[in-house]
Design a protein around this motif. Structure first.
Motif, PDB file in Angstrom:
ATOM      1  N   ALA A  30      68.444  16.454  39.872  1.00  0.00           N
ATOM      2  CA  ALA A  30      68.921  16.018  38.561  1.00  0.00           C
ATOM      3  C   ALA A  30      67.770  15.842  37.586  1.00  0.00           C
ATOM      4  N   TYR A  31      66.653  15.270  38.068  1.00  0.00           N
ATOM      5  CA  TYR A  31      65.483  15.129  37.191  1.00  0.00           C
ATOM      6  C   TYR A  31      64.998  16.489  36.707  1.00  0.00           C
ATOM      7  N   ILE A  32      64.926  17.422  37.647  1.00  0.00           N
ATOM      8  CA  ILE A  32      64.462  18.766  37.271  1.00  0.00           C
ATOM      9  C   ILE A  32      65.404  19.382  36.248  1.00  0.00           C
ATOM     10  N   PHE A  33      66.703  19.239  36.487  1.00  0.00           N
ATOM     11  CA  PHE A  33      67.674  19.829  35.561  1.00  0.00           C
ATOM     12  C   PHE A  33      67.591  19.170  34.190  1.00  0.00           C
ATOM     13  N   ILE A  34      67.465  17.825  34.182  1.00  0.00           N
ATOM     14  CA  ILE A  34      67.403  17.108  32.903  1.00  0.00           C
ATOM     15  C   ILE A  34      66.157  17.502  32.127  1.00  0.00           C
ATOM     16  N   ILE A  35      65.036  17.679  32.842  1.00  0.00           N
ATOM     17  CA  ILE A  35      63.785  18.025  32.160  1.00  0.00           C
ATOM     18  C   ILE A  35      63.739  19.507  31.825  1.00  0.00           C
ATOM     19  N   LEU A  36      64.310  20.335  32.720  1.00  0.00           N
ATOM     20  CA  LEU A  36      64.230  21.778  32.507  1.00  0.00           C
ATOM     21  C   LEU A  36      64.975  22.210  31.244  1.00  0.00           C
ATOM     22  N   GLY A  37      66.143  21.606  30.997  1.00  0.00           N
ATOM     23  CA  GLY A  37      66.916  21.992  29.812  1.00  0.00           C
ATOM     24  C   GLY A  37      66.154  21.779  28.519  1.00  0.00           C
ATOM     25  N   PRO A  38      65.697  20.520  28.245  1.00  0.00           N
ATOM     26  CA  PRO A  38      64.917  20.322  27.010  1.00  0.00           C
ATOM     27  C   PRO A  38      63.648  21.154  26.958  1.00  0.00           C
ATOM     28  N   CYS A  39      62.982  21.329  28.123  1.00  0.00           N
ATOM     29  CA  CYS A  39      61.762  22.145  28.120  1.00  0.00           C
ATOM     30  C   CYS A  39      62.061  23.583  27.708  1.00  0.00           C
ATOM     31  N   LEU A  40      63.157  24.130  28.243  1.00  0.00           N
ATOM     32  CA  LEU A  40      63.512  25.499  27.877  1.00  0.00           C
ATOM     33  C   LEU A  40      63.852  25.597  26.398  1.00  0.00           C
ATOM     34  N   LEU A  41      64.608  24.615  25.902  1.00  0.00           N
ATOM     35  CA  LEU A  41      64.975  24.649  24.484  1.00  0.00           C
ATOM     36  C   LEU A  41      63.737  24.529  23.595  1.00  0.00           C
ATOM     37  N   VAL A  42      62.858  23.582  23.936  1.00  0.00           N
ATOM     38  CA  VAL A  42      61.642  23.410  23.128  1.00  0.00           C
ATOM     39  C   VAL A  42      60.758  24.650  23.218  1.00  0.00           C
ATOM     40  N   SER A  43      60.643  25.201  24.426  1.00  0.00           N
ATOM     41  CA  SER A  43      59.814  26.395  24.594  1.00  0.00           C
ATOM     42  C   SER A  43      60.386  27.573  23.817  1.00  0.00           C
ATOM     43  N   LEU A  44      61.714  27.736  23.903  1.00  0.00           N
ATOM     44  CA  LEU A  44      62.335  28.833  23.178  1.00  0.00           C
ATOM     45  C   LEU A  44      62.152  28.673  21.679  1.00  0.00           C
ATOM     46  N   TYR A  45      62.344  27.432  21.197  1.00  0.00           N
ATOM     47  CA  TYR A  45      62.160  27.187  19.765  1.00  0.00           C
ATOM     48  C   TYR A  45      60.707  27.422  19.358  1.00  0.00           C
ATOM     49  N   SER A  46      59.769  26.940  20.202  1.00  0.00           N
ATOM     50  CA  SER A  46      58.349  27.126  19.873  1.00  0.00           C
ATOM     51  C   SER A  46      57.978  28.601  19.885  1.00  0.00           C
ATOM     52  N   TYR A  47      58.483  29.321  20.893  1.00  0.00           N
ATOM     53  CA  TYR A  47      58.161  30.750  20.979  1.00  0.00           C
ATOM     54  C   TYR A  47      58.686  31.494  19.750  1.00  0.00           C
ATOM     55  N   ARG A  48      59.920  31.186  19.372  1.00  0.00           N
ATOM     56  CA  ARG A  48      60.477  31.851  18.185  1.00  0.00           C
ATOM     57  C   ARG A  48      59.708  31.479  16.937  1.00  0.00           C
ATOM     58  N   SER A  49      59.323  30.211  16.836  1.00  0.00           N
ATOM     59  CA  SER A  49      58.564  29.789  15.652  1.00  0.00           C
ATOM     60  C   SER A  49      57.218  30.498  15.600  1.00  0.00           C
ATOM     61  N   ILE A  50      56.531  30.570  16.754  1.00  0.00           N
ATOM     62  CA  ILE A  50      55.240  31.261  16.786  1.00  0.00           C
ATOM     63  C   ILE A  50      55.411  32.737  16.476  1.00  0.00           C
ATOM     64  N   ASN A  51      56.441  33.347  17.052  1.00  0.00           N
ATOM     65  CA  ASN A  51      56.705  34.760  16.799  1.00  0.00           C
ATOM     66  C   ASN A  51      56.948  35.011  15.319  1.00  0.00           C
ATOM     67  N   ASN A  52      57.806  34.160  14.717  1.00  0.00           N
ATOM     68  CA  ASN A  52      58.091  34.320  13.287  1.00  0.00           C
ATOM     69  C   ASN A  52      56.846  34.085  12.444  1.00  0.00           C
ATOM     70  N   THR A  53      56.016  33.130  12.882  1.00  0.00           N
ATOM     71  CA  THR A  53      54.785  32.847  12.119  1.00  0.00           C
ATOM     72  C   THR A  53      53.839  34.038  12.162  1.00  0.00           C
ATOM     73  N   TYR A  54      53.648  34.613  13.370  1.00  0.00           N
ATOM     74  CA  TYR A  54      52.776  35.788  13.483  1.00  0.00           C
ATOM     75  C   TYR A  54      53.297  36.941  12.625  1.00  0.00           C
ATOM     76  N   VAL A  55      54.610  37.189  12.722  1.00  0.00           N
ATOM     77  CA  VAL A  55      55.185  38.298  11.951  1.00  0.00           C
ATOM     78  C   VAL A  55      55.070  38.025  10.461  1.00  0.00           C
ATOM     79  N   ARG A  56      55.349  36.779  10.044  1.00  0.00           N
ATOM     80  CA  ARG A  56      55.267  36.443   8.627  1.00  0.00           C
ATOM     81  C   ARG A  56      53.835  36.585   8.107  1.00  0.00           C
ATOM     82  N   ASP A  57      52.864  36.148   8.912  1.00  0.00           N
ATOM     83  CA  ASP A  57      51.467  36.300   8.484  1.00  0.00           C
ATOM     84  C   ASP A  57      51.082  37.768   8.368  1.00  0.00           C
TER      85      ASP A  57
END
Length: 633
Positions: A30-57
């Protein structure tokens, strides 16, 4: 096997497997599942933000370079237009091109030393201009290389014919090479020197063709970044003419490894010309590109900067791998910490579980001591209480059985007493009939029916037919007291007699009318009546119980409403002086009202209306329900 059934089987198997895991394993998962979900969401959001930033630059940087190159091109366009205008507006040039006769030697010398020198200076002052050429339609004109030529040298060129159709307007033409008009090097192949030409017909006067002006500039000077010699693996510029022919550098070109790139750029240019839409993203052979575009409306051309995303994608991939690695490391660390902490926390729970297993096997319970508080300590405390309670309950079991037997005997005794009372009433009724006392016999029958109805409480609901019969018995018994009886009028259709009503809900209202509708001591009044009428409105049943008594004043009616609808009755005494019927506090009506709302809901209950000195009506609202419990619609 259907997909739904297969999914259900797999889910049941998983639930069975999961249920057999230890609490510690499930908590860690349960701990892994609870932590894995937010980590995946934050990672996905960060990856998209970085990707968009690189492309925008990348887009911003190369758009800036594109605009700077466009500014340079606009300057070159202005220089070419100014050179063409200076040559076009020179009167001596116009006269020379119009000359239909063979000029004299002096005129040629004078033109060559003055006007021709001025024309040469135009090109000298604009070193980026490759050629300034004037074509004359006269066969008598003397050609002065490299500026003045007869137009029959170029009259068959496509760009020449297009310029004639524009009748004096500017034509910008892109060409792949710059041929030698004098054909001095006819044995050598032409060099691939793409150029752009400004062409304009000379008409003096308007509509009279005289010749043509041509201003040439090599594309390497016209758009130097498009033909730059500096090796750049990140971007490449293209310039496209009005007919979408593309010009760019030949060496270190993206086209070598991506042959469909030029077709994609040309296709987007056509789409932009049709509907103004431009797709910036392009992918070929696994390579991603950005196609940044800006139109050159002054010459009907376009400038496109093709940006390779290979370096950007490497940076993005490196960042993505770093984020994934950090997530995995974080999850592993949390898993180890959670496992160790859970093992320490659940130690007492395992001790409690072992004690419970011993108690279940019937072993003597000697108690359990768990230090510390928390849920486990509280559970151990309650388990000890439970074991003590079980011992107490076992000791009380015999006493409860004895009390149950005694209650059964008392119930049987009460039944015997009720039967004795019914039998006694039947004997008195038989004596009254023997003595021919029919009134007493009927009264006893009614009284017996009332008693049976009251004692037989098999449930909260009865048929309306039974409640009405109870009211009829009550009126018959009460009429024994009066010289002039109260008349009970029923306006009830037969189907409504099968409706469900609360037991003893109508009788208290009728009893209030009998006791309080007429003033004390006025029992001998004639024409006293109580009328019960049933109607239906919006799916609900409306029962109106109306008497022709003295009614209520508005003040008393308001007081009665306050008593009926009050949640509590503080200050009501036991004597009933303030809690009577119409003249008291209305406790009987209030009890009926509260029962109706308790069993049917807040939308139902009683409402009292009255006209002082004439009548009083109690309206009862019920849902339309059969005794079987089905709601009627």
């Amino acid at each position: 096997m259907s997909i739904r059934k297969r999914t259900g089987t797999l889910w049941s198997s998983f639930n069975y497997w999961w249920g057999r895991r230890s609490l510690q394993s499930r908590l860690v998962a349960a701990y892994i599942f609870i932590i894995l979900g937010p980590c995946l969401l934050v990672s996905l959001y960060s990856y998209r933000s970085i990707n968009n930033t690189y492309v925008r630059d990348a887009v911003d940087k190369n758009s800036y370079l594109l605009q700077m190159e466009k500014l340079h091109i606009l300057n070159q366009i202005e220089a070419m237009e100014r050179a063409a205008q200076m040559a076009y507006s020179d009167k001596a040039v116009q006269n020379y091109l119009l000359n239909e006769n063979d000029p004299s030697l002096g005129e040629l010398i004078d033109f060559n030393t003055t006007t021709f020198v001025n024309l040469s200076r135009i090109q000298i002052n604009n070193p980026n201009i490759e050629h300034l050429r004037l074509y004359s339609g006269s066969r008598e004109v003397h050609e002065l290389w490299p500026i003045i030529f007869r137009e029959d040298r170029v009259s068959m060129e496509p760009w020449f014919q297009q310029a004639l159709k524009l009748q004096g307007q500017e034509l910008w033409s892109f060409q792949n090479e710059d041929p030698d008009l004098m054909q001095r090097y006819s044995g050598d192949p032409p060099k691939g020197q793409p150029k752009v030409s400004l062409l304009r017909e000379i008409s003096i006067p308007a509509g009279h063709h005289v010749g043509m002006i041509q201003v040439d500039m090599l594309l390497s000077r016209f758009t130097p970044k498009t033909y730059t010699d500096v090796r750049d693996n990140q971007s490449q510029m293209f310039i496209a003419g009005e007919e979408q022919q593309l010009f760019t550098r030949a060496d270190n070109s993206f086209v070598q490894d991506n042959p469909q790139l030029t077709g994609a750029v040309a296709g987007r240019l056509r789409q932009y010309a049709e509907n103004g839409e431009w797709d910036i993203h392009y992918k070929e052979n696994g390579n991603s590109f950005l196609l940044i575009h800006t139109p050159l409306t002054e010459i009907g051309a376009s400038l496109v900067n093709v940006v390779s995303m290979e370096g950007v994608m490497k940076d993005i991939s490196h960042t993505r791998n770093l984020i994934i690695g950090l997530n995995i490391g974080f999850i592993v660390l949390v898993t180890v910490i959670a496992y160790v902490l859970n093992a320490f926390i659940l130690k007492n729970l395992r001790r409690l579980t072992e004690t419970m297993k011993k108690a279940r096997r019937g072993e003597a319970y000697t108690g359990i001591s768990i230090r510390g508080g928390g849920e486990v300590g509280e559970l151990a405390h309650h388990f000890s209480k439970l074991m003590n309670t079980i011992n107490t309950l076992v000791a009380q079991a015999v006493n409860k059985e004895a009390l149950s037997k005694e209650a059964e005997l008392r119930t049987l005794h009460n039944q015997i007493d009720a039967h004795f009372l019914y039998n006694t009433l039947e004997n008195i009724k038989m004596l009254a009939e023997i003595e021919n006392q029919r009134g007493i016999s009927d009264a006893l029958t009614s009284l017996g029916g009332m008693m049976r109805y009251n004692f037989k409480w098999s449930g909260e609901y009865v048929k309306l037919r039974d409640e009405i019969r109870h009211i009829e018995n009550y009126i018959e018994v009460m009429n024994i007291r009066f010289e002039y009886p109260i008349l009970l009028e029923l306006e009830i259709d037969a189907p409504y007699l099968e409706l469900e009503v609360l037991k003893m809900s109508l009788q208290p209202v009728v009893e209030n009318s009998v006791k309080h509708a007429w003033a004390a001591g006025e029992e001998e009044l004639q024409n006293r009546s109580i009328r019960i009428r049933i109607s239906e409105a919006e799916g609900d049943i409306l029962i109106a119980i109306r008497d022709n008594g003295f009614g209520l004043t508005p003040e008393r009616l308001t007081e009665l409403h306050s008593s009926i609808y009050a949640k509590e009755e503080p200050g009501a005494d036991a004597s009933g002086s303030s809690t009577g019927g119409y003249r008291g506090g209305g406790i009987g009506l209030r009890n009926v009202h509260q029962r109706l709302q308790l069993f049917y809901g807040e939308a139902y209950g009683l409402e009292v209306q009255s006209q002082a000195g004439e009548w009083t009506t109690v309206f009862m609202t019920l849902p339309k329900v059969l005794l079987t419990g089905d709601r009627q619609t």
